[in-house]
Design a protein around this motif. Structure first.
Motif, PDB file in Angstrom:
ATOM      1  N   VAL A 301      41.927  36.315  32.117  1.00  0.00           N
ATOM      2  CA  VAL A 301      42.213  36.978  33.382  1.00  0.00           C
ATOM      3  C   VAL A 301      41.754  36.075  34.515  1.00  0.00           C
ATOM      4  O   VAL A 301      40.577  35.701  34.572  1.00  0.00           O
ATOM      5  N   ALA A 302      42.679  35.726  35.389  1.00  0.00           N
ATOM      6  CA  ALA A 302      42.375  34.844  36.523  1.00  0.00           C
ATOM      7  C   ALA A 302      41.717  33.549  36.057  1.00  0.00           C
ATOM      8  O   ALA A 302      40.799  33.039  36.706  1.00  0.00           O
ATOM      9  N   GLY A 303      42.161  33.046  34.909  1.00  0.00           N
ATOM     10  CA  GLY A 303      41.654  31.780  34.399  1.00  0.00           C
ATOM     11  C   GLY A 303      40.362  31.856  33.624  1.00  0.00           C
ATOM     12  O   GLY A 303      39.836  30.826  33.196  1.00  0.00           O
ATOM     13  N   VAL A 304      39.837  33.065  33.401  1.00  0.00           N
ATOM     14  CA  VAL A 304      38.542  33.225  32.737  1.00  0.00           C
ATOM     15  C   VAL A 304      38.731  34.004  31.430  1.00  0.00           C
ATOM     16  O   VAL A 304      39.304  35.098  31.438  1.00  0.00           O
ATOM     17  N   PRO A 305      38.254  33.467  30.279  1.00  0.00           N
ATOM     18  CA  PRO A 305      38.376  34.195  29.006  1.00  0.00           C
ATOM     19  C   PRO A 305      37.560  35.484  28.999  1.00  0.00           C
ATOM     20  O   PRO A 305      36.413  35.509  29.457  1.00  0.00           O
ATOM     21  N   ILE A 306      38.163  36.546  28.482  1.00  0.00           N
ATOM     22  CA  ILE A 306      37.488  37.833  28.329  1.00  0.00           C
ATOM     23  C   ILE A 306      37.806  38.348  26.930  1.00  0.00           C
ATOM     24  O   ILE A 306      38.971  38.426  26.549  1.00  0.00           O
ATOM     25  N   SER A 307      36.780  38.730  26.176  1.00  0.00           N
ATOM     26  CA  SER A 307      36.971  39.056  24.763  1.00  0.00           C
ATOM     27  C   SER A 307      36.736  40.509  24.399  1.00  0.00           C
ATOM     28  O   SER A 307      36.594  40.825  23.223  1.00  0.00           O
ATOM     29  N   VAL A 308      36.648  41.407  25.372  1.00  0.00           N
ATOM     30  CA  VAL A 308      36.595  42.822  25.018  1.00  0.00           C
ATOM     31  C   VAL A 308      38.009  43.280  24.674  1.00  0.00           C
ATOM     32  O   VAL A 308      38.996  42.676  25.118  1.00  0.00           O
ATOM     33  N   PRO A 309      38.156  44.347  23.878  1.00  0.00           N
ATOM     34  CA  PRO A 309      39.506  44.802  23.514  1.00  0.00           C
ATOM     35  C   PRO A 309      40.327  45.195  24.745  1.00  0.00           C
ATOM     36  O   PRO A 309      39.856  45.913  25.620  1.00  0.00           O
ATOM     37  N   MET A 310      41.560  44.690  24.787  1.00  0.00           N
ATOM     38  CA  MET A 310      42.505  45.035  25.846  1.00  0.00           C
ATOM     39  C   MET A 310      43.869  45.248  25.215  1.00  0.00           C
ATOM     40  O   MET A 310      44.184  44.652  24.174  1.00  0.00           O
ATOM     41  N   LEU A 311      44.673  46.092  25.835  1.00  0.00           N
ATOM     42  CA  LEU A 311      46.057  46.186  25.411  1.00  0.00           C
ATOM     43  C   LEU A 311      46.727  44.837  25.634  1.00  0.00           C
ATOM     44  O   LEU A 311      46.467  44.150  26.627  1.00  0.00           O
ATOM     45  N   ASP A 312      47.573  44.449  24.690  1.00  0.00           N
ATOM     46  CA  ASP A 312      48.188  43.124  24.718  1.00  0.00           C
ATOM     47  C   ASP A 312      49.327  43.121  25.732  1.00  0.00           C
ATOM     48  O   ASP A 312      50.472  43.447  25.423  1.00  0.00           O
ATOM     49  N   ILE A 313      49.001  42.765  26.969  1.00  0.00           N
ATOM     50  CA  ILE A 313      49.946  42.791  28.082  1.00  0.00           C
ATOM     51  C   ILE A 313      50.131  41.370  28.601  1.00  0.00           C
ATOM     52  O   ILE A 313      49.163  40.650  28.814  1.00  0.00           O
ATOM     53  N   HIS A 314      51.378  40.978  28.792  1.00  0.00           N
ATOM     54  CA  HIS A 314      51.669  39.660  29.360  1.00  0.00           C
ATOM     55  C   HIS A 314      52.156  39.859  30.793  1.00  0.00           C
ATOM     56  O   HIS A 314      53.044  40.671  31.051  1.00  0.00           O
ATOM     57  N   THR A 315      51.554  39.126  31.711  1.00  0.00           N
ATOM     58  CA  THR A 315      51.850  39.316  33.134  1.00  0.00           C
ATOM     59  C   THR A 315      52.540  38.091  33.718  1.00  0.00           C
ATOM     60  O   THR A 315      52.145  36.958  33.443  1.00  0.00           O
TER      61      THR A 315
END
Length: 665
Positions: A301-315
């Protein structure tokens, strides 16, 4: 009363149930203080009873995009302070020597090391002394940090030292984020990055959410605020304030939940979701054989890795407000820069740069008289004049507008290919669910380009994300790294039992009863990445069969003889949301042509020329009506465009189901 509010870049959507029916209200967003639009929407509802507000927020997302988070002190094991900046040495552009360095939210002077060591098995080899911890507290205090992120190297295996560090820093009286509470998993860089993002957002989100909850309670004589998570479930505002990293895709997650539920009611299990808003387009894929909407723990997100569960959404940076321009080489570009709510598109009366919305208006694809129920005036004359001044080398304004739509639709088509074709899915086996303010306008063009056989446009498409937030379950996610051989799958039951016990206790504290959904991250031994598969306590070996099948689908091969490794265990506790099912039409489907809903004929641009097109009011359509293109169906939250080779049928739930002639499919 339960109310769902989704704050977007241009509009804030409010959805609630009154007299057994879903109601929708749109107000302009207030980017400077999003709570103003939220409170304004609640005031216009007019109910006197306390409200339960379910909120999809962009506050965390905007803080990431604009780099307006807190000054974070990063605390880790001594010798590993710079891992947060070094990252994985992955290059976004392999052959570009001038590519910028990876984003790091923590400058070098705010990184601190703790003299400690824990083995991979969880044995404490070196513990910090009380004097060393006191010195750490003094150093963090002196640096002027506004929040602290603690992520020790092997805290996922033993959290004792991390707890001591946390206790030593409590005297600073600033938000503290610890890895063993938020993400007790291996991969030190991704875990550290996630905890830093949580700390980066904590002061802003705590101030916003707690203030909003207080204002709602004051304005409505009671009530509470829940927040949508990126994983598709809601949590109380107090918890979201402590773990804001779980809300960075809050609004888009509501769209996934809403689209999946509406499609399920309509009888479609395999869908491609297409949500085009004012700032961006979000796409996702749901495959019934894979258990519905997919989660991922590998997001950026905004160039920063985030590893908590998220819905797999491509923006993709393609929305109604995306700005069109010509680059230095004379090529037409659209987005990712957006006009947003301020100043907005040219046609709204304040903007000065051409956008996708302006192009749609000039090509006859927006009805100025019915836009947002007539609540927003669209200035066609101003739009035509300003776009003429900025049309560059193109000969006419119409050619400029058509070019804008071709560019933005190509970008959206590419985004859908990423989550379908590139992941082993055939788009011809799916239904395109189009929503958002702009989704139904462009859905038929995308469906034909990708050979998707049908399009589903739900009722109230422009507010479907808010509908999803309203219908969302209460969800809490837990995980633990185990690193076990696939042969030891029977032994994971005891670890799952510990996670379930924790989840049940936390739900009970909120007066909830939840259902436990178990899954595992699995890989072939010596692989670097995993696939998530469901775990069935009654038949554990099924998880391995599922893994081989998914691996074959994703990568084109599998090897059932190769050793398998169980990396992480994941538990999702789910408490069902407020029950609601749409009321079908008062009478069963009756064949009709929608003539009672037709109110005008206007020229609309299709395939290089303007074509006389019938306009229909969607609220006057009834179940069983069939409309043949060319046509435009207008409503409060959006408009649906039917090209000449398309046909729309109104189903019993009020959805538009669009199909195409065989020649165009």
């Amino acid at each position: 009363m339960r109310v769902a509010i989704d704050t977007g870049g241009t509009f804030t959507d409010c959805v609630y149930i009154a007299d057994g029916q879903l109601r929708v209200l749109k107000v302009f967003s207030t980017p400077g203080d999003p709570s103003q639009a939220v409170l304004a929407a609640l005031a216009r509802i007019g109910a006197d009873s306390p409200l339960d507000v379910c909120h999809g927020t962009t506050v965390g997302t905007n803080a990431m995009l604009e780099r307006k988070g807190a000054r974070v002190a990063f605390v880790t094991t001594a010798g590993f302070e710079d891992t947060i900046a070094i990252g994985r040495q992955a290059r976004s552009k392999l052959y570009d020597w001038f590519a910028p360095l990876p984003v790091c939210l923590v400058p070098r002077e705010l990184r601190f090391g703790v003299p400690e060591r824990v083995s991979a098995a969880g044995e404490i080899l070196r513990a910090p002394t009380e004097e060393e911890l006191a010195g750490l507290a003094d150093a963090v205090r002196a640096c002027g940090a506004e929040a602290v992120a603690i992520s020790l190297l092997f805290s996922f295996a033993n959290s004792e030292t991390e707890l001591r560090v946390e206790e030593a820093l409590r005297c600073l009286d600033i938000p503290i984020s610890t890895s063993h509470r938020i993400l007790p998993e291996f991969r030190e860089f991704e875990r550290a990055s996630t905890i830093v993002v949580n700390a980066y957002l904590a002061p802003t989100m705590q101030s916003y959410l707690l203030h909003l909850e207080q204002r709602v309670a004051e304005q409505r004589a009671g009530g509470r605020v829940d927040v949508m998570q990126s994983s598709g479930g809601i949590v109380p505002a107090k918890l979201a304030a402590l773990e804001p990293v779980r809300t960075v895709l809050s609004g888009p997650a509501g769209g996934v939940v809403g689209a999946c539920q509406v499609a399920r009611w309509a009888g479609f299990d395999c869908i491609v979701g297409f949500d085009m808003g004012g700032t961006s387009t979000d796409v996702f894929l749901t495959d019934a054989s894979a258990g519905g909407a997919q989660l991922t723990s590998e997001s950026v997100v905004a160039g920063v890795p985030i590893s908590v569960p998220m819905l797999d959404i491509h923006t993709a940076g393609a929305g109604g407000g995306s700005i069109a321009r010509f680059d230095a080489g004379g090529m037409l570009r659209v987005g990712p820069e957006s006009a947003g709510a301020e100043p907005g598109p040219i046609c709204f009366g304040r903007g000065t740069r051409p956008t996708v919305t302006d192009a749609n208006l000039l090509l006859g694809r927006l009805d100025a008289e019915s836009f947002l129920g007539g609540g927003v005036h669209l200035d066609r004359q101003r739009t035509e004049q300003m776009m003429h001044e900025q049309k560059g080398p193109l000969s006419t304004v119409v050619e400029f507008a058509a070019g804008i739509l071709r560019v933005v639709e190509t970008q959206m088509e590419k985004a859908i290919r990423v989550i379908s074709v590139e992941r082993g899915h055939d788009p011809r086996q799916f239904t395109l669910v189009a929503f958002g303010g702009g989704g139904p306008l462009h859905a038929c063009t995308l469906a034909r380009a990708l050979r998707i056989p049908r399009v589903l446009v739900p009722a109230m498409p422009g507010a479907l994300s808010a509908v999803g937030i309203l219908l969302a379950d209460t969800v809490r996610d837990y995980s633990r790294t185990v690193m076990l051989s696939g042969d030891a799958i029977e032994s994971v039951a005891d670890i799952f039992a510990e996670l379930v016990q924790r989840g049940v206790a936390e739900f009970a504290a909120e007066g909830l009863q939840g259902k436990a959904l178990r899954s595992m991250d699995v890989r072939y031994r010596r692989q670097g990445y995993e696939l998530n598969v469901p775990y069935d306590a009654q038949s554990p070996p099924k998880a391995m069969e599922t893994f081989h099948r998914l691996h074959r689908q994703r990568y084109g091969f599998s090897d059932e003889k190769k050793p398998v490794e169980i990396v992480n265990l994941r538990l999702r506790m789910v408490a069902a949301g407020e029950p609601y099912s749409p009321s079908p039409a008062k009478r069963g489907p009756v064949p009709g042509d929608g003539s009672a809903a037709s109110h005008a004929t206007r020229d609309v641009y299709f395939s290089g020329r303007f074509t006389p097109t019938r306009l229909y009011r969607r609220d006057a359509l009834v179940s069983g009506d069939a409309i043949h293109g060319p046509a435009m169906i207008t409503e409060y939250t959006s408009a649906t465009l039917l090209p000449p080779d398309a046909r729309a049928n109104v189903d019993e739930f009020g959805n538009l189901v669009i199909t195409f002639t065989e020649e165009s499919a």
